[in-house]
Scaffold this motif. Structure first.
Motif, PDB file in Angstrom:
ATOM      1  N   GLU A   1       0.823  -1.210   0.000  1.00 53.17           N
ATOM      2  CA  GLU A   1       0.000   0.000   0.000  1.00 53.17           C
ATOM      3  C   GLU A   1       0.859   1.264   0.000  1.00 53.17           C
ATOM      4  OE1 GLU A   1      -2.440  -0.354   3.416  1.00 53.17           O
ATOM      5  OE2 GLU A   1      -3.887  -1.716   2.490  1.00 53.17           O
ATOM      6  N   CYS A   2       2.082   1.144   0.508  1.00 54.80           N
ATOM      7  CA  CYS A   2       2.975   2.305   0.617  1.00 54.80           C
ATOM      8  C   CYS A   2       3.777   2.549  -0.656  1.00 54.80           C
ATOM      9  CB  CYS A   2       3.933   2.120   1.799  1.00 54.80           C
ATOM     10  SG  CYS A   2       3.124   1.874   3.392  1.00 54.80           S
ATOM     11  N   LEU A   3       3.757   1.607  -1.586  1.00 51.88           N
ATOM     12  CA  LEU A   3       4.548   1.744  -2.804  1.00 51.88           C
ATOM     13  C   LEU A   3       3.792   2.559  -3.839  1.00 51.88           C
ATOM     14  CD1 LEU A   3       6.067  -1.836  -3.239  1.00 51.88           C
ATOM     15  CD2 LEU A   3       7.015   0.138  -2.026  1.00 51.88           C
ATOM     16  N   SER A   4       4.526   3.332  -4.597  1.00 53.84           N
ATOM     17  CA  SER A   4       3.914   4.166  -5.634  1.00 53.84           C
ATOM     18  C   SER A   4       3.529   3.335  -6.844  1.00 53.84           C
ATOM     19  CB  SER A   4       4.895   5.265  -6.050  1.00 53.84           C
ATOM     20  OG  SER A   4       5.982   4.706  -6.768  1.00 53.84           O
ATOM     21  N   ALA A   5       2.851   3.977  -7.785  1.00 54.97           N
ATOM     22  CA  ALA A   5       2.419   3.305  -9.013  1.00 54.97           C
ATOM     23  C   ALA A   5       3.597   2.925  -9.906  1.00 54.97           C
ATOM     24  CB  ALA A   5       1.457   4.209  -9.780  1.00 54.97           C
TER      25      ALA A   5
END
Length: 212
Positions: free
Chosen positions: A60-64
């Protein structure tokens, strides 16, 4: 005898070169910055139960930019696939694949049989990792991640691609590392712990507080 001695010398030389190459790959891994030229293909190792919930919280904390995402679960895992699909369905643009390999070690499995099952998992992990060629392996403790990380290291040793190994120790490990953590601590590029006591005991580790 001369032929045998020569063959033994060549074998020892090859092993020595492999260890030198392994040392170089591990020591220079943190300098490699994946994604500088585009997206980051990440191989995510999900374990059953709490491991899957923790790894999805990390995701959830990782970017696209971390796409495509390759989730790898054990072939006996009956719950993780549904949790992963639910998590990915909440994203606007979702590009992910779920792969299965044999489990390295079942709960309470004996150490002797664990060696055999881990080698069997490695047999499936190497062609999978070589085919996907991820930029990063992200894992948090299930035994399934060991053969996958070894396969990622092998890509680097052979000079095919540097694969960063990022390990996040489980929040439940307060004083000592898990068995998987102890195995991957020397070879990981980034090793995160979630308790300061572990950071003090393992100087290579990174402590940023609670991550999940």
């Amino acid at each position: 005898m001369t032929f045998v001695s020569g063959a033994a010398f060549v074998a020892l030389l090859v092993i020595l070169l492999c260890f030198i190459r392994l040392y170089f790959v591990v020591k220079t891994g943190s300098r490699y910055k994946p994604g500088t030229k585009g997206s980051i293909a990440v191989l995510v190792v999900a374990g059953s139960g709490g491991h899957t919930m923790e790894i999805l919280r990390l995701m959830e904390c990782l970017s696209a930019a971390y796409t495509p995402r390759y989730y790898v679960i054990a072939d006996t895992d009956k719950m993780s696939e549904e949790k992963i699909c639910t998590f990915e369905s909440s994203k606007q643009q979702s590009q992910f694949t779920i792969c299965r390999i044999p489990r390295s070690r079942e709960v309470h499995q004996s150490w002797t049989s664990s060696v055999v099952s881990t080698l069997n998992a490695l047999r499936y992990s190497i062609p999978l990792v070589f085919r996907l060629k991820p930029d990063m392996v992200l894992c948090n403790g299930p035994g399934t991640c060991v053969p996958l990380c070894v396969a990622g290291l092998l890509l680097g040793i052979l000079g095919m691609k540097k694969v960063q190994i990022v390990y996040v120790e489980s929040i439940c490990r307060v004083q000592t590392l898990s068995l998987t953590g102890k195995i991957l601590y020397p070879i990981s590029d980034y090793f995160f712990v979630q308790w300061s006591a572990l950071r003090d005991r393992y100087p290579k580790s990174i402590y940023l507080g609670r991550l999940v």
